[in-house]
Design a protein around this motif. Structure first.
Motif, PDB file in Angstrom:
ATOM      1  N   ASN A  41       0.814  -1.216   0.000  1.00  0.00           N
ATOM      2  CA  ASN A  41       0.000   0.000   0.000  1.00  0.00           C
ATOM      3  C   ASN A  41       0.850   1.269   0.000  1.00  0.00           C
ATOM      4  O   ASN A  41       0.514   2.262  -0.638  1.00  0.00           O
ATOM      5  N   GLN A  42       1.965   1.215   0.725  1.00  0.00           N
ATOM      6  CA  GLN A  42       2.868   2.376   0.743  1.00  0.00           C
ATOM      7  C   GLN A  42       3.511   2.571  -0.634  1.00  0.00           C
ATOM      8  O   GLN A  42       3.735   3.702  -1.060  1.00  0.00           O
ATOM      9  N   LYS A  43       3.781   1.471  -1.317  1.00  0.00           N
ATOM     10  CA  LYS A  43       4.341   1.591  -2.670  1.00  0.00           C
ATOM     11  C   LYS A  43       3.324   2.253  -3.610  1.00  0.00           C
ATOM     12  O   LYS A  43       3.680   3.109  -4.422  1.00  0.00           O
ATOM     13  N   LEU A  44       2.080   1.848  -3.452  1.00  0.00           N
ATOM     14  CA  LEU A  44       1.031   2.469  -4.275  1.00  0.00           C
ATOM     15  C   LEU A  44       0.914   3.956  -3.917  1.00  0.00           C
ATOM     16  O   LEU A  44       0.805   4.811  -4.799  1.00  0.00           O
ATOM     17  N   GLU A  45       0.985   4.255  -2.625  1.00  0.00           N
ATOM     18  CA  GLU A  45       0.880   5.653  -2.185  1.00  0.00           C
ATOM     19  C   GLU A  45       2.006   6.512  -2.791  1.00  0.00           C
ATOM     20  O   GLU A  45       1.785   7.643  -3.206  1.00  0.00           O
ATOM     21  N   ILE A  46       3.204   5.942  -2.866  1.00  0.00           N
ATOM     22  CA  ILE A  46       4.321   6.685  -3.479  1.00  0.00           C
ATOM     23  C   ILE A  46       4.029   6.954  -4.958  1.00  0.00           C
ATOM     24  O   ILE A  46       4.225   8.066  -5.456  1.00  0.00           O
ATOM     25  N   ALA A  47       3.522   5.937  -5.649  1.00  0.00           N
ATOM     26  CA  ALA A  47       3.217   6.127  -7.075  1.00  0.00           C
ATOM     27  C   ALA A  47       2.127   7.182  -7.261  1.00  0.00           C
ATOM     28  O   ALA A  47       2.233   8.047  -8.147  1.00  0.00           O
ATOM     29  N   CYS A  76      -5.862   0.453  -4.697  1.00  0.00           N
ATOM     30  CA  CYS A  76      -5.919   0.423  -6.153  1.00  0.00           C
ATOM     31  C   CYS A  76      -7.365   0.263  -6.640  1.00  0.00           C
ATOM     32  O   CYS A  76      -7.825   0.997  -7.514  1.00  0.00           O
ATOM     33  N   LYS A  77      -8.064  -0.688  -6.038  1.00  0.00           N
ATOM     34  CA  LYS A  77      -9.436  -0.976  -6.467  1.00  0.00           C
ATOM     35  C   LYS A  77     -10.342   0.233  -6.235  1.00  0.00           C
ATOM     36  O   LYS A  77     -11.148   0.603  -7.092  1.00  0.00           O
ATOM     37  N   LYS A  78     -10.201   0.862  -5.045  1.00  0.00           N
ATOM     38  CA  LYS A  78     -11.097   1.983  -4.720  1.00  0.00           C
ATOM     39  C   LYS A  78     -10.865   3.163  -5.656  1.00  0.00           C
ATOM     40  O   LYS A  78     -11.811   3.805  -6.101  1.00  0.00           O
ATOM     41  N   ILE A  79      -9.615   3.444  -5.957  1.00  0.00           N
ATOM     42  CA  ILE A  79      -9.338   4.570  -6.869  1.00  0.00           C
ATOM     43  C   ILE A  79      -9.842   4.224  -8.276  1.00  0.00           C
ATOM     44  O   ILE A  79     -10.471   5.045  -8.947  1.00  0.00           O
ATOM     45  N   ALA A  80      -9.593   2.992  -8.687  1.00  0.00           N
ATOM     46  CA  ALA A  80     -10.036   2.588 -10.027  1.00  0.00           C
ATOM     47  C   ALA A  80     -11.555   2.706 -10.187  1.00  0.00           C
ATOM     48  O   ALA A  80     -12.047   3.100 -11.242  1.00  0.00           O
ATOM     49  N   LEU A 111      -3.383  -1.046 -13.361  1.00  0.00           N
ATOM     50  CA  LEU A 111      -2.866  -2.060 -12.433  1.00  0.00           C
ATOM     51  C   LEU A 111      -3.908  -3.154 -12.193  1.00  0.00           C
ATOM     52  O   LEU A 111      -3.580  -4.336 -12.147  1.00  0.00           O
ATOM     53  N   GLU A 112      -5.154  -2.742 -12.041  1.00  0.00           N
ATOM     54  CA  GLU A 112      -6.233  -3.716 -11.813  1.00  0.00           C
ATOM     55  C   GLU A 112      -6.332  -4.685 -12.989  1.00  0.00           C
ATOM     56  O   GLU A 112      -6.415  -5.886 -12.811  1.00  0.00           O
ATOM     57  N   LYS A 118      -2.005  -5.387  -8.133  1.00  0.00           N
ATOM     58  CA  LYS A 118      -0.794  -5.532  -7.295  1.00  0.00           C
ATOM     59  C   LYS A 118       0.369  -4.791  -7.932  1.00  0.00           C
ATOM     60  O   LYS A 118       0.974  -5.269  -8.898  1.00  0.00           O
ATOM     61  N   ILE A 119       0.715  -3.664  -7.346  1.00  0.00           N
ATOM     62  CA  ILE A 119       1.803  -2.859  -7.926  1.00  0.00           C
ATOM     63  C   ILE A 119       3.134  -3.617  -7.857  1.00  0.00           C
ATOM     64  O   ILE A 119       4.002  -3.443  -8.701  1.00  0.00           O
ATOM     65  N   GLU A 120       3.277  -4.465  -6.841  1.00  0.00           N
ATOM     66  CA  GLU A 120       4.535  -5.212  -6.709  1.00  0.00           C
ATOM     67  C   GLU A 120       4.767  -6.141  -7.906  1.00  0.00           C
ATOM     68  O   GLU A 120       5.905  -6.428  -8.255  1.00  0.00           O
ATOM     69  N   LYS A 121       3.685  -6.592  -8.518  1.00  0.00           N
ATOM     70  CA  LYS A 121       3.834  -7.463  -9.702  1.00  0.00           C
ATOM     71  C   LYS A 121       4.437  -6.669 -10.856  1.00  0.00           C
ATOM     72  O   LYS A 121       5.281  -7.161 -11.589  1.00  0.00           O
TER      73      LYS A 121
END
Ligand code: SF4
Length: 236
Positions: A41-47, A76-80, A111-112, A118-121
């Motif tokens: 989640n922190q990685k997504l927040e940085i992006a 990711c899902k909520k923003i999408a 991403l979805e 999963k941003i890590e993927k």
């Protein structure tokens, strides 16, 4: 002065900057802090933050991220799936809010669709492939892509921003026009190390705010005795 020596000098003057600020679980405000590991989640927040920080100060981005955190929207899902108008209202403090809401929505949808959210993927890809893919997405240019790669994916690319261009142009005695030219100056003269690239970029930003401003404070700058811009009297 070579970049490695310069890095040492700036680090001992300013100390560690502890970038990139992220939000701890259950909190609302991103904080600067030494972290052993970033959560997904922190990685997504940085992006998301890297997109929101385009053409604005970080303090405005913080307010937008706080809004998203308060509404528990940083997923990711909520923003999408969020209505564009709702998202735009939440990111309003970061400016260009309609455009930016569209950009983060597009990014999360991507991403979805391609990585099950999963941003890590996405980050499993090698740097060059990852960079190319990010640059192909709506609203992501060189600086944003490299912010995401360096600070969220934690892979070694040097980030170039307006502070970097201004500082390099003065400190190297010649402006380097292109993004890649500025980037190569660092990448070719430093060990390819994520921690160094992370810290060095943050130090340059700090220096750009404190001394190497649009109107530079050269007389007070701790680097002035090795800076061609100062030594040539251009500051006066
Ligand atoms: S001496 Fe002036 S131009 Fe050189 S790095 Fe310092 S503030 Fe910037």
């Amino acid at each position: 002065m070579n970049p490695q020596k310069l890095f040492g000098k700036m680090l001992s003057f300013y100390g560690r900057q502890l970038w990139w600020p992220v939000t701890e679980k259950g909190e609302i405000t991103p904080t600067y802090k030494k972290r052993a590991k970033l959560s997904e989640n922190q990685k997504l927040e940085i992006a998301i933050g890297a997109i929101l920080t385009q053409n604005t100060d970080w303090k405005n981005v913080m307010r937008a991220l706080e809004n998203l955190n308060r509404e528990k929207m940083l997923s990711c899902k909520k923003i999408a799936n969020a209505p564009q108008a709702k998202l735009a209202a939440l990111v309003r403090p970061s400016g260009y809010y309609n455009q930016k809401a569209r950009k983060i929505k597009f990014f999360c949808n991507y991403l979805e669709k391609n990585y099950s959210g999963k941003i890590e993927k996405l980050f499993e890809k090698p740097v060059s492939e990852l960079r190319e893919e990010l640059l192909s997405l709506h609203g992501i240019g060189n600086e944003t892509a490299d912010d995401i790669i360096l600070y969220a994916a934690e892979k070694p690319v040097f980030v170039v921003d307006a502070y970097t261009k201004r500082f390099v142009g003065r400190f190297c005695g010649k402006p380097m026009q292109s993004y890649v030219e500025n980037q190569c100056f660092f990448e070719e003269n430093l060990p390819k190390n994520t921690k160094i690239f992370n810290e060095f970029h943050a130090l340059i930003v700090e220096h750009g705010k404190r001394y190497c401003r649009k109107k530079p404070l050269c007389e007070e700058c701790f680097l002035n005795n090795s800076c061609p811009f100062f030594l040539s009297g251009k500051h006066a």
